[in-house]
Write an enzyme that holds these catalytic residues in place. Structure first.
Site, PDB file in Angstrom:
ATOM      1  N   ARG A 104       0.877  -1.184   0.000  1.00 10.65           N
ATOM      2  CA  ARG A 104       0.000   0.000   0.000  1.00 10.65           C
ATOM      3  C   ARG A 104       0.903   1.219   0.000  1.00 10.65           C
ATOM      4  O   ARG A 104       1.695   1.424   0.928  1.00 10.65           O
ATOM      5  CB  ARG A 104      -0.916   0.002   1.227  1.00 10.65           C
ATOM      6  CG  ARG A 104      -1.571   1.346   1.439  1.00 10.65           C
ATOM      7  CD  ARG A 104      -2.706   1.321   2.420  1.00 10.65           C
ATOM      8  NE  ARG A 104      -3.882   0.693   1.863  1.00 10.65           N
ATOM      9  CZ  ARG A 104      -5.122   0.895   2.307  1.00 10.65           C
ATOM     10  NH1 ARG A 104      -5.345   1.727   3.314  1.00 10.65           N
ATOM     11  NH2 ARG A 104      -6.149   0.282   1.750  1.00 10.65           N
ATOM     12  N   HIS A 131      -7.255   0.728  -6.604  1.00 15.70           N
ATOM     13  CA  HIS A 131      -7.452  -0.120  -5.429  1.00 15.70           C
ATOM     14  C   HIS A 131      -8.102  -1.428  -5.905  1.00 15.70           C
ATOM     15  O   HIS A 131      -9.282  -1.691  -5.646  1.00 15.70           O
ATOM     16  CB  HIS A 131      -8.352   0.619  -4.430  1.00 15.70           C
ATOM     17  CG  HIS A 131      -8.334   0.067  -3.035  1.00 15.70           C
ATOM     18  ND1 HIS A 131      -7.547  -1.004  -2.657  1.00 15.70           N
ATOM     19  CD2 HIS A 131      -9.041   0.430  -1.917  1.00 15.70           C
ATOM     20  CE1 HIS A 131      -7.760  -1.264  -1.369  1.00 15.70           C
ATOM     21  NE2 HIS A 131      -8.660  -0.418  -0.906  1.00 15.70           N
ATOM     22  N   GLN A 134     -10.147  -3.878  -3.700  1.00 17.87           N
ATOM     23  CA  GLN A 134     -11.448  -3.327  -3.349  1.00 17.87           C
ATOM     24  C   GLN A 134     -12.451  -3.555  -4.482  1.00 17.87           C
ATOM     25  O   GLN A 134     -13.575  -4.000  -4.256  1.00 17.87           O
ATOM     26  CB  GLN A 134     -11.286  -1.822  -3.067  1.00 17.87           C
ATOM     27  CG  GLN A 134     -12.543  -1.149  -2.553  1.00 17.87           C
ATOM     28  CD  GLN A 134     -12.904  -1.591  -1.151  1.00 17.87           C
ATOM     29  OE1 GLN A 134     -12.104  -1.467  -0.242  1.00 17.87           O
ATOM     30  NE2 GLN A 134     -14.113  -2.087  -0.960  1.00 17.87           N
ATOM     31  N   ASP A 223     -17.326   7.157  -1.377  1.00 19.88           N
ATOM     32  CA  ASP A 223     -15.990   7.095  -0.767  1.00 19.88           C
ATOM     33  C   ASP A 223     -15.736   8.476  -0.163  1.00 19.88           C
ATOM     34  O   ASP A 223     -16.418   9.449  -0.518  1.00 19.88           O
ATOM     35  CB  ASP A 223     -14.962   6.753  -1.876  1.00 19.88           C
ATOM     36  CG  ASP A 223     -13.537   6.571  -1.358  1.00 19.88           C
ATOM     37  OD1 ASP A 223     -13.339   6.504  -0.127  1.00 19.88           O
ATOM     38  OD2 ASP A 223     -12.609   6.503  -2.193  1.00 19.88           O
ATOM     39  N   CYS A 263     -16.468   1.686   0.435  1.00 18.67           N
ATOM     40  CA  CYS A 263     -15.220   0.951   0.701  1.00 18.67           C
ATOM     41  C   CYS A 263     -14.803   1.061   2.168  1.00 18.67           C
ATOM     42  O   CYS A 263     -14.085   0.199   2.667  1.00 18.67           O
ATOM     43  CB  CYS A 263     -14.104   1.457  -0.213  1.00 18.67           C
ATOM     44  SG  CYS A 263     -13.859   3.242  -0.156  1.00 18.67           S
ATOM     45  N   ARG A 291     -13.610  -8.551   1.638  1.00 21.89           N
ATOM     46  CA  ARG A 291     -12.219  -8.199   1.308  1.00 21.89           C
ATOM     47  C   ARG A 291     -11.315  -9.404   1.576  1.00 21.89           C
ATOM     48  O   ARG A 291     -10.438  -9.743   0.797  1.00 21.89           O
ATOM     49  CB  ARG A 291     -11.745  -6.999   2.149  1.00 21.89           C
ATOM     50  CG  ARG A 291     -12.305  -5.643   1.742  1.00 21.89           C
ATOM     51  CD  ARG A 291     -11.786  -5.173   0.390  1.00 21.89           C
ATOM     52  NE  ARG A 291     -10.328  -5.120   0.325  1.00 21.89           N
ATOM     53  CZ  ARG A 291      -9.575  -4.101   0.761  1.00 21.89           C
ATOM     54  NH1 ARG A 291     -10.151  -3.026   1.257  1.00 21.89           N
ATOM     55  NH2 ARG A 291      -8.253  -4.126   0.658  1.00 21.89           N
TER      56      ARG A 291
HETATM   57  N1   CP Z   1     -11.278  -0.001   2.224  1.00 25.82           N
HETATM   58  C1   CP Z   1      -9.991  -0.046   2.665  1.00 25.82           C
HETATM   59  O1   CP Z   1      -9.057  -0.288   1.888  1.00 25.82           O
HETATM   60  O2   CP Z   1      -9.861   0.177   3.983  1.00 25.82           O
HETATM   61  P1   CP Z   1      -8.491   0.447   4.767  1.00 25.82           P
HETATM   62  O3   CP Z   1      -7.980   1.779   4.255  1.00 25.82           O
HETATM   63  O4   CP Z   1      -8.860   0.483   6.210  1.00 25.82           O
HETATM   64  O5   CP Z   1      -7.526  -0.645   4.442  1.00 25.82           O
HETATM   65  N1  NVA Z   2      -9.994   6.849  -1.745  1.00 25.53           N
HETATM   66  C1  NVA Z   2      -9.647   6.425  -0.420  1.00 25.53           C
HETATM   67  C2  NVA Z   2      -9.892   4.955  -0.273  1.00 25.53           C
HETATM   68  C3  NVA Z   2      -9.608   4.390   1.085  1.00 25.53           C
HETATM   69  C4  NVA Z   2      -9.863   2.930   1.165  1.00 25.53           C
HETATM   70  C5  NVA Z   2      -8.200   6.766  -0.127  1.00 25.53           C
HETATM   71  O1  NVA Z   2      -7.349   6.570  -1.004  1.00 25.53           O
HETATM   72  O2  NVA Z   2      -7.909   7.252   0.964  1.00 25.53           O
END
Ligand code: CP
Ligand code: NVA
Length: 305
Positions: A104, A131, A134, A223, A263, A291
């Site tokens: 990440r 993502h 997701q 989101d 999400c 997930r």
């Molecule tokens: N939806 C998601 O990726 O959540 P986190 O940011 O908590 O991993």
């Molecule tokens: N768009 C958001 C998604 C989090 C799961 C971010 O990147 O923070």
């Protein structure tokens, strides 16, 4: 098996996405049945995280244990890209210790540079561009609920961000209509829209009107207004995104059987109202659980042999 990474949904065909769904459904049922799974027995998966996470981190770590493997979580000094040593050395060395890596991070290019040097499969656990874990989960959840994805329309209210880009790609690959209802100046770039074939582009609606986007919608999606890494824009976005909210009035524009996905994390009262996200049509907790099942399927397919 040839080395294969999970960088973006663009790299996977409809058939391959359906294989992820089928495997996820099998693994979910097996776990609910109390079966002992061994797909990752003897394997170690490294998690390199540069951004906060609840779902991604915990669902991967729990999933790895449930598949019989072990995880190593790396952040801060263990995870920085190119600070202590070149990215190439980082990727080459870690590939000697682990059987798979979940990353990440911020820039997708940096992520791809790491992948280029990795000798073990890498899974994208979110970049600024996309993502994909997701997206697979979201469409799996919708399919699980409706039994089929045929004739469905997913409406994302918010900006052209990592999550909505992923959803536009996976929806069009699977023949699901996709609509983005976005504030002025926050839609998809022409470069991004140029990636789609003419047939896929026909399934995409991009509008500044949330009501237009909601017409015929069976899957509402939202989101946060401000993604990780954009914190300094928070106040500006709060003002500009006003009205781009999934609320009761908007949901009434969609189909009677429409479901609500998010999400998470969610900001109730901003991008979605509490009555909608906590209402009977919301599948957010099933989606969050999924997930783990879809990622288990991805790990089993890419990392188990
Ligand atoms: N939806 C998601 O990726 O959540 P986190 O940011 O908590 O991993
Ligand atoms: N768009 C958001 C998604 C989090 C799961 C971010 O990147 O923070």
């Amino acid at each position: 098996m040839a080395l294969r990474h999970f960088n973006t949904i663009e790299d996977f065909s409809k058939k391959e996405i359906e294989e992820f769904f089928n495997e996820a459904a099998k693994l979910k049922a097996a776990l609910k049945n109390g079966e002992v799974l061994t797909a990752l027995a003897g394997k170690t998966i490294g998690l390199l995280f540069h951004k906060p996470s609840l779902r991604t981190r915990v669902s991967f770590e729990a999933g790895i244990v449930k598949l019989g493997g072990k995880s190593i979580f790396m952040e801060s000094d263990y995870a920085t890209f190119g600070v202590r040593e070149p990215l190439k050395d980082h990727a080459k060395v870690i590939s000697r210790y682990v059987d798979g890596i979940v990353i990440r991070t911020f820039g997708h290019e940096k992520y791809m540079e790491f992948v280029k040097h990795s000798d073990v499969p890498v899974i994208n656990g979110l970049t600024d561009y996309n993502h994909p874990c997701q997206g697979v989960t979201d469409l799996f959840t919708a399919k699980e609920h409706f039994k089929t994805l045929e004739g469905h329309k997913l409406t994302f209210i918010g900006d052209g961000n990592n999550v909505s880009r992923t959803l536009a790609i996976i929806c069009t690959k699977l023949g699901v209509e996709f609509a983005l209802g976005h504030p002025k100046g926050y839609g998809f770039s022409e470069e991004f829209l140029g990636k789609f074939t003419a047939a896929e582009r026909n399934l995409i609606q991009v509008t500044e009107s949330p009501q237009e986007a909601a017409e015929g919608c069976s899957i509402f999606y939202s989101d946060v207004f401000t993604s990780m890494g954009q914190e300094e824009e928070k106040e500006k976005r709060l003002k500009l995104f006003e009205g781009y909210q999934v609320n009761r009035e908007l949901v009434e524009v969609g189909r009677d059987d429409a479901i609500i996905l998010h999400c998470l994390p969610a900001h109730r009262g901003e991008e979605i109202t509490a009555d909608v996200i906590d209402g009977p049509s919301s599948l957010i907790y099933e989606q969050a659980e999924n997930r783990m099942h879809t990622q288990n399927a991805i790990m089993k397919i890419l990392m188990s042999s």
